[in-house]
Enzyme design. Structure first.
Site, PDB file in Angstrom:
ATOM      1  CB  CYS A 216      -0.913  -0.001   0.978  1.00 16.14           C
ATOM      2  SG  CYS A 216      -1.935  -1.514   1.140  1.00 16.14           S
TER       3      CYS A 216
ATOM      4  CG  HIS B  79      -2.040   4.289   5.625  1.00 15.85           C
ATOM      5  ND1 HIS B  79      -1.879   4.341   4.072  1.00 15.85           N
ATOM      6  CD2 HIS B  79      -2.174   3.194   5.747  1.00 15.85           C
ATOM      7  CE1 HIS B  79      -1.903   2.985   3.638  1.00 15.85           C
ATOM      8  NE2 HIS B  79      -2.199   2.321   4.710  1.00 15.85           N
TER       9      HIS B  79
ATOM     10  CG  HIS C  24      -6.320   1.024   1.198  1.00 16.23           C
ATOM     11  ND1 HIS C  24      -5.663   1.633   0.585  1.00 16.23           N
ATOM     12  CD2 HIS C  24      -5.753   0.317   2.291  1.00 16.23           C
ATOM     13  CE1 HIS C  24      -4.341   1.400   1.036  1.00 16.23           C
ATOM     14  NE2 HIS C  24      -4.454   0.570   2.153  1.00 16.23           N
TER      15      HIS C  24
END
Lengths: 584, 85, 752
Positions: C156, C289, C324
């Protein structure tokens, strides 16, 4: 296709649509005599004193929320959804906060229209900046037209249109000094009419795309048309030929046989009613019944367009043509069919007509249709970019002026800059010197812009953040001192921001649609709304659009674009962002 | 029940790839996580898959696992009462 | 010398819009792009997702790409975003660099056609675009001729790390302009993977909210054009923003979970601020995040509270808008930050209702008219690969050091597990050509290298990486490297394949979370970091045969910049029989009956004088080029030699990437003969086999030759050229697929 989901009328006559309908049917009004500090008396339909106190929310905001809450609850929508937009129609909003005595508990900017509107939209959790339509007396229809187009084009699925006006010494003394107020109950279209009554109310109509209730066979209200045209004649006096209203009615393409009535403006001033009769006659509608609701409510200004639309809908649903309270004998030059008493009808369409200061006029048509009627009217869409070229831009600040991004050499600054530009670039239009600073700023920008833009009849849609603040403050000063109470008529005329659109229309003889909207600050989020609304107008023709703000004679900011027909929202937004804050 | 415990031990060693550990090394009453066998949250997820695959027991919240995987014995008891296959 | 890194263009594709205008509109109207599934063909309809609202056909037609070409969704989205970025910057792809982050790559097509791959030849074209590097090349080739290219895969945080490499390249003067970012499409593979980890929320995600119950997956792409200020000024281009600082650190805690006190996150944020020379109080907004999982948000909050013990700046997670977007998220969120700075607003953290004592309280309503001078953007990945970068308004940006340190980069240790070589000393490598087409590595006994409880969670490849790393560090006498750089073409393909196989054959249920965790490429590098407890810079490259070369390149770059003094560089790939068969049937890697192998190599490199151990050789320079013409190659070779004060005649050999397949080798050999005149040509793959990580073996062999002062006979392509003179310098020329290629110049250590 745009349909009505629900509505509410919140007035001194009742707090639901139905209660108001019944009050009108029984011929009631709440018009009462009042007196100004200078001893002048006037009739008005106001909420009782005990309801008017400001609390955490101002009285104005409370009224908006009360009306909208009922309408939203009846519609079953989730008002916090991003698919919903709020439109607020008002001329003066919280203007009473200009009076220092009323202001204490609020932030300084609460008097601004966008601040009040944000309080309302935030109450319902809506994420978008609300659009305030402040287009003088036709605001209520201008807002509905903007809402209708937004839904048609998919800018939103649902539009909540709130119209609201409350009165304070500011408005009352202004109208009084223009000698527009009647000390008796008003008499629309009557030979003895002698001015208008002011009224307070809030009204809300929730418009939506018909996709929301496809499949239902119930009759529903469909917005079948909406048009605005400027007289291009005079900023406060209506056209003697009813030009703008006539053009609106023509453009609506009305089926006389199906039309139950025209719900007219009918303010009961000598000139307005005369003008309307001419327009209606010229449009071939002399036989169609007309009525005015001002005898029941007075002139509810920003609320009128919404309130009178909703009550007209009620009339059609109940098979009624309202009588005109206060009307007895025809007092206009054309033989129009003024409805004196309630009669019945089996027709399902009606027209709503209005006109206002700044020379603006609007008409809308509505039809009560079967739910299973096949779709005919296809809405436009904002589409993808195809006309990026052909746009022109003017930017004007106290120390810099540029045309199409090229700076124009000059000496003066602020107020002097405007004078210098007028003398060097125009010089042939002495009316300029009568204009207030807001109008001068917009006027100069438009003149510079039209020099470089293709000749055409432009629609005009301008925006700003402080409405007519500089003039509001100046006018407020003339009524601050109760011992020295001399409201200025010349100043009052300019306490409507849309006057600037009228000045530009008059100068150029643009008998096109003119509108004025108030947004928050000119941030990108506001530019997005401006781009959307301007693009909706550009679908109908080329538009002069942009931002015209004026704080005082030396502090102003105008960004004006000449936008070709068919330009998309993103292109306009981009150009606005680029010009409004060149750093962005 | 007493059959299930050794079987579970064998399976867990297999599923969790516990090389070098024999069923006898695992105390059926000792904690599987932290001080005991030292398993962690990913092992809990593997055990959740194991429970569904072998016994038709569906656990949708990883936190439920904490109670059920306390020790081999607790796990066996839970399987006994909840198994659907 | 100090200068600024400017951002002169950017493009974005996400659930809240294709293009900056559309994204801006959604942000300013607080409209989330997360909704129920529409495009992805999965049975998990219970999970809301942030899909890009276009199907592949629509994207292809926007890009003018024919329907017949094999394409994957990651590449299509990437192209749309790349195009927008280049357009705004007023640049074409020609001559500039591209660094892209992705983990999923072409998995969308592989999961669709997996059974065809196994059973017939109808979808062979898609096998070639399965991996990350091929996906990057696919998108790049449609847009022009980039001069440099690589792919970062740190789960990620991939796109964020692409920004870091790009910035380092500008600082060292490698290129004046690079496009950096990432692209990732939704796949059944990782939707099921995240589901097996039980971190997907069935409702809209609520980052930092007390009731948060997991993340919503999204997809998208974004790219930024980074340009050094002088280059932009010369082009007459103004900055949109300045990259003021950045930091990368490793949590070194767990394969998927973040440490409770957010150690890696704290280090990454602090490093970014330190680099910018800024005080934490100068940050006006933090784009967190903030995935919405209980673990990430509390860990990230703990880290933020350490950075801002007093007044916390406004924080929000825009994953509540986009979902995400995994590998793309760093760039997508950078683009959102840029929009916020340019248009003066704070993007809200949607759906936040209830404060959690363990978390920061985010901005939950849109705020407009806000001046954002400095914005910190966080991007964290599985394995604790944590990255933070700081964006500033043009007038407020920091200058960064743009200089190369004097002094040489030396290799201090080299360890290898491949074919029959199991951690053998440098002087003994295989001298016999291989017989079997499929060469498993001979594993040493892993016991003793790592605790059994941890070892069981590591696949074979990860164990090899840990072992070669530990051996290399011990040989170099280095306890803790300052950075760990890993190259792997396919990552742990065995477990990845196991997960894909179960998914395609048994359906979307009862999938093993451990296998999914090991499918991310960076799981190897983070396992090494966790095993040795290294919190330093940690990045993984996954660009086909250039994976190891890219890792080596990054290591040398950072040593030269003086950002680090020591680095552990590794190249690791494993092989399964079924993947070998896929490679063979597509002729990929030039395998047609040739040997394929597994390879794990680890090296310790350090700036001169930092380690006491005896250096093995000197790295004089390394160049990575993409599709160079012969002229460009000549120029690069000339520069490398000139910089090292050498001429062609100083080269004792050119180490080639030929693998014995005559058809495949012919063009490379012809090119080498033209480029290197009569320098002896050497090869090594006949001794080990072919692998994505083979260039690590080439490097290993070269280091061995220089360290032992001898080139074994078996390496000479032409037996007549054999020589027993001690080699002075070797050039490694890796051009396996005739697209990406690398040149590495090594020399012997001068004895005084």
């Amino acid at each position: 296709m745009v349909i009505k989901l629900s509505d509410n009328v919140y007035s001194p006559l009742g707090t639901t649509t139905l209660a108001n309908y019944e009050a009108v049917l029984s011929g009631r009004s709440t018009l009462r005599p009042y007196t100004l500090p200078n001893g002048a008396s006037y009739m008005a339909s106001l909420f009782p004193e005990e309801q008017r106190q400001d609390g955490d929310l101002t009285f104005f905001e409370r009224l908006c929320i009360a009306s909208a809450s009922d309408a939203i609850a009846r519609s079953g929508i989730d008002a916090s959804s991003p698919k919903v937009r709020f439109f607020l129609s008002t001329t003066k909003g919280n203007v009473h906060l200009l009076d220092r005595r009323n202001r204490q508990r609020y932030d300084a900017d609460r008097q601004l229209l966008a601040s009040a509107a944000s309080v309302v939209s935030r109450h319902f959790g809506n994420p978008h900046p609300p659009v305030v339509v402040s287009n003088a007396c036709i605001s209520g229809l201008s807002a509905q037209i903007a809402a209708m187009r937004s839904v048609e084009a998919g800018v939103c699925d649902v539009a909540v249109v709130i119209g609201c006006e409350v009165h304070s010494e500011f408005i009352v003394s202004g109208f009084q000094t223009l000698h527009a107020l009647s000390s008796d109950e008003c008499r629309p279209f009557d030979k003895d009419r002698c001015g208008l009554n002011l009224g307070e109310a809030a009204a809300t109509i929730v418009l939506a795309s018909d996709a929301r209730c496809q499949g239902t066979k119930d009759r529903r209200w469909v917005v079948t048309g909406g048009v605005m045209c400027n007289d291009a004649n005079h900023i406060s006096g209506p056209s003697r030929t009813g030009e703008g209203s006539y053009r609106c009615l023509q453009a609506l393409d009305i089926d006389k046989e199906a039309t139950a009535f025209v719900s007219v403006h009918g303010t009961s001033t000598v000139y307005n009613d005369e003008m309307e009769s001419i327009a209606i006659d010229r449009a071939g509608l002399a036989q169609v019944p007309i009525f005015s609701l001002k005898g029941n409510y007075g002139h509810t200004m920003g609320a009128a367009g919404v309130l009178e639309t909703i009550l007209s809908m009620q009339a059609v649903e109940h098979g009624v043509v309202f009588g005109t309270r206060g009307f007895h004998a025809l007092g206009v030059s054309r033989k129009v069919n003024v409805s004196e008493r309630h009669t019945t009808t089996d027709k399902h369409c009606f027209v709503k007509l209005m006109s206002g200061f700044g020379g603006c006029n609007a008409a809308m048509s509505f039809a009560w249709e079967d739910g299973d009627k096949p779709l005919e009217r296809e809405g436009g869409s904002l589409g993808l970019a195809d006309v990026a070229e052909g746009m022109h831009a003017v930017s004007l600040t106290p120390d810099r002026v540029s045309v199409d991004h090229r700076a124009l050499p000059h000496q003066g600054k602020g107020h002097e800059l405007l004078l210098e530009l007028y003398r060097n670039q125009m010089g042939d239009y002495p009316k300029f010197f009568k204009m207030d600073e807001l109008a001068r700023t917009g006027f100069i920008a438009s003149e510079l812009l039209l020099k470089v833009s293709p000749k055409s009849d432009y629609n005009i849609l301008l925006f700003n953040s402080v409405s007519s603040l500089a003039d509001d403050i100046a006018f407020q000063k003339t009524i601050d001192d109760k011992e020295n109470f001399f409201p200025s008529p010349a100043l009052f005329v300019y306490t409507l921001p849309n006057i600037v659109t009228g000045e530009i229309a008059i100068r150029n003889r643009f008998q096109t649609e003119t509108n004025f909207m108030v947004l928050d600050k000119g941030e990108t989020v506001d530019c997005l709304v401006m781009g959307e609304q301007a693009a909706l107008s550009a679908q109908r023709g080329p538009v002069l659009t942009g931002w015209v703000d004026c704080w005082d004679k030396d502090r102003f900011h105008a960004v004006m674009l000449a936008v070709p027909k068919g330009t998309d929202a993103a292109t306009i937004t981009k150009e606005l962002v680029k010009n409004i804050n060149p750093m962005q | 029940m007493e059959d299930l415990i050794p079987y579970l031990k064998k399976e867990i060693i297999e599923v969790l790839n516990l090389n070098d550990i024999t069923p006898d090394d695992i105390d059926e009453d000792a904690s599987l996580f932290n001080e005991g066998l030292g398993l962690d949250s990913i092992d809990a997820l593997e055990l959740i898959v194991f429970m569904e695959k072998n016994y038709g027991i569906k656990l949708s919240n990883p936190n439920e696992g904490k109670e059920i995987f306390k020790s081999i014995r607790v796990m066996a008891e839970y399987i006994q009462t909840h198994r659907t296959k | 010398m100090a200068s600024q890194i400017w951002i002169t263009g950017y493009g974005i594709v996400s659930a809240i819009g294709v293009g900056k205008d559309a994204v801006l509109r959604s942000l300013l109207s607080s409209s989330t792009g997360i909704s129920s599934l529409r495009y992805l063909n999965t049975s998990h309809h219970e999970f809301p997702v942030g899909e890009v609202k276009m199907d592949n056909g629509e994207m292809a037609s926007c890009l003018g790409i024919g329907k017949t070409e094999p394409m994957n969704r990651t590449a299509l989205m990437g192209m749309l975003a790349l195009q927008e970025a280049l357009q705004e910057a007023g640049l074409s792809a020609d001559g500039i660099g591209l660094i892209s982050g992705t983990t999923v790559g072409g998995m969308d097509k592989s999961e669709q056609y997996y059974l065809d791959y196994l059973q017939n030849d109808s979808r062979n074209d898609y096998i070639k675009i399965h991996d990350c590097g091929a996906t990057t090349e696919l998108m790049a080739d449609c847009l022009g001729r980039f001069a440099f290219m690589t792919t970062i895969s740190t789960a990620c945080s991939s796109a964020a790390n692409a920004i870091l490499l790009g910035a380092n390249m500008l600082r060292s003067g490698e290129l004046p302009c690079v496009v950096v970012g990432g692209s990732e499409c939704l796949t059944k593979f990782h939707l099921n993977g995240f589901n097996s980890l039980m971190i997907l929320d069935k409702d809209l995600c609520r980052p930092f909210d007390r009731s948060r119950a997991g993340l919503n997956l999204g997809e998208g792409a974004a790219y930024l054009v980074l340009e050094n200020a002088e280059h932009a000024v010369a082009r007459g281009v103004k900055p949109l923003a300045v990259l003021s600082g950045y930091g990368n650190a490793c949590d070194a805690y767990h394969q998927t979970a973040s440490s409770p006190d957010g150690d890696g996150a704290y280090r990454a944020m602090s490093a970014a601020l330190r680099m910018a020379g800024m005080d934490a109080s100068q940050v006006d907004y933090v784009n967190a995040h903030g995935t919405g999982t209980p673990n990430n948000d509390s860990s990230e909050s703990a880290a933020m509270r350490r950075v801002w013990p007093g007044n916390m700046p406004p924080v929000s997670s825009t994953k509540s808008f986009t979902g995400h977007t995994t590998s793309a998220s760093g760039a997508i969120e950078a683009a959102i930050c840029l929009l916020a700075m340019q248009h003066r607003f704070l993007p809200p953290n949607l759906h936040f209702a209830d404060a959690d004592p363990d978390c920061v309280i985010p901005v939950s309503q849109l705020r407009t008219g806000v001046e954002l001078r400095h914005v910190l953007c966080n991007s964290f990945g599985f394995g604790g690969n944590d990255t933070s970068f700081l964006l500033s308004k043009p007038e407020a940006g920091s200058k960064l050091a743009f200089l190369a340190k004097e002094g040489e980069v030396k290799v201090y240790a080299a360890k290898c597990i491949a074919a029959q070589n199991s951690l053998a000393p440098l002087c003994q490598f295989p001298s016999e050509s291989l017989e079997t087409p499929f060469q498993r590595a001979a594993d040493p006994d892993f016991k003793g290298y790592m605790p059994p409880l941890e070892a069981r969670r590591l696949g074979r490849l990860m164990k090899r990486a840990v072992v070669t790393s530990k051996e290399a560090l011990s040989e170099a006498g280095l306890e803790m490297p300052e950075a760990i750089l890993t190259g792997t073409g396919l990552g742990c393909i065995e477990t990845t394949e196991f997960f894909l196989d179960s998914l395609c054959k048994e359906g979307e249920q009862l999938l093993k979370p451990t296998c999914f965790m090991q499918s991310t490429h960076n799981t190897i590098g983070s396992a090494v970091a966790t095993q040795i407890g290294c919190h330093g810079y940690n990045v993984t490259y996954a660009h086909k045969e250039m994976s190891f070369d890219s890792a080596l390149y990054d290591g040398v770059l950072q040593l030269r910049l003086g950002d680090i003094r020591t680095v552990l560089v590794g190249g690791h790939d494993e092989l399964t029989l079924s993947y070998y068969k896929l490679l063979e049937k597509t002729g990929f890697l030039g395998l047609e009956g040739e040997s394929a192998c597994e390879a794990s190599t680890s090296f310790v490199l350090a700036a001169d004088g930092c380690l006491d151990a005896r250096p093995l050789c000197v790295v004089k320079g390394i160049r990575l080029l993409y599709c160079p013409e012969e002229r460009a190659l000549r120029q690069a070779i000339g520069c490398l030699l000139a910089d090292a004060g050498m001429t062609m005649s100083d080269l004792s050999g050119v180490v080639l990437s030929v693998n014995g397949n005559a058809d495949h080798d012919a063009p490379a050999l012809a090119l080498c003969r033209a480029l290197f005149a009569d320098v002896p040509l050497l090869h090594y793959k006949h001794l080990f086999g072919e692998s994505y990580a083979a260039s690590g073996l080439g490097f290993y062999v070269s280091v061995a030759c220089l360290a032992t002062a001898k080139i074994p006979d078996a390496l000479y392509l032409d037996p007549a050229r054999r020589s027993h003179v001690a080699p002075k310098a070797l050039m490694l020329f890796n051009t396996t697929d005739n697209k990406c290629c690398s040149l590495t110049l090594l020399s012997q250590v001068k004895t005084e």
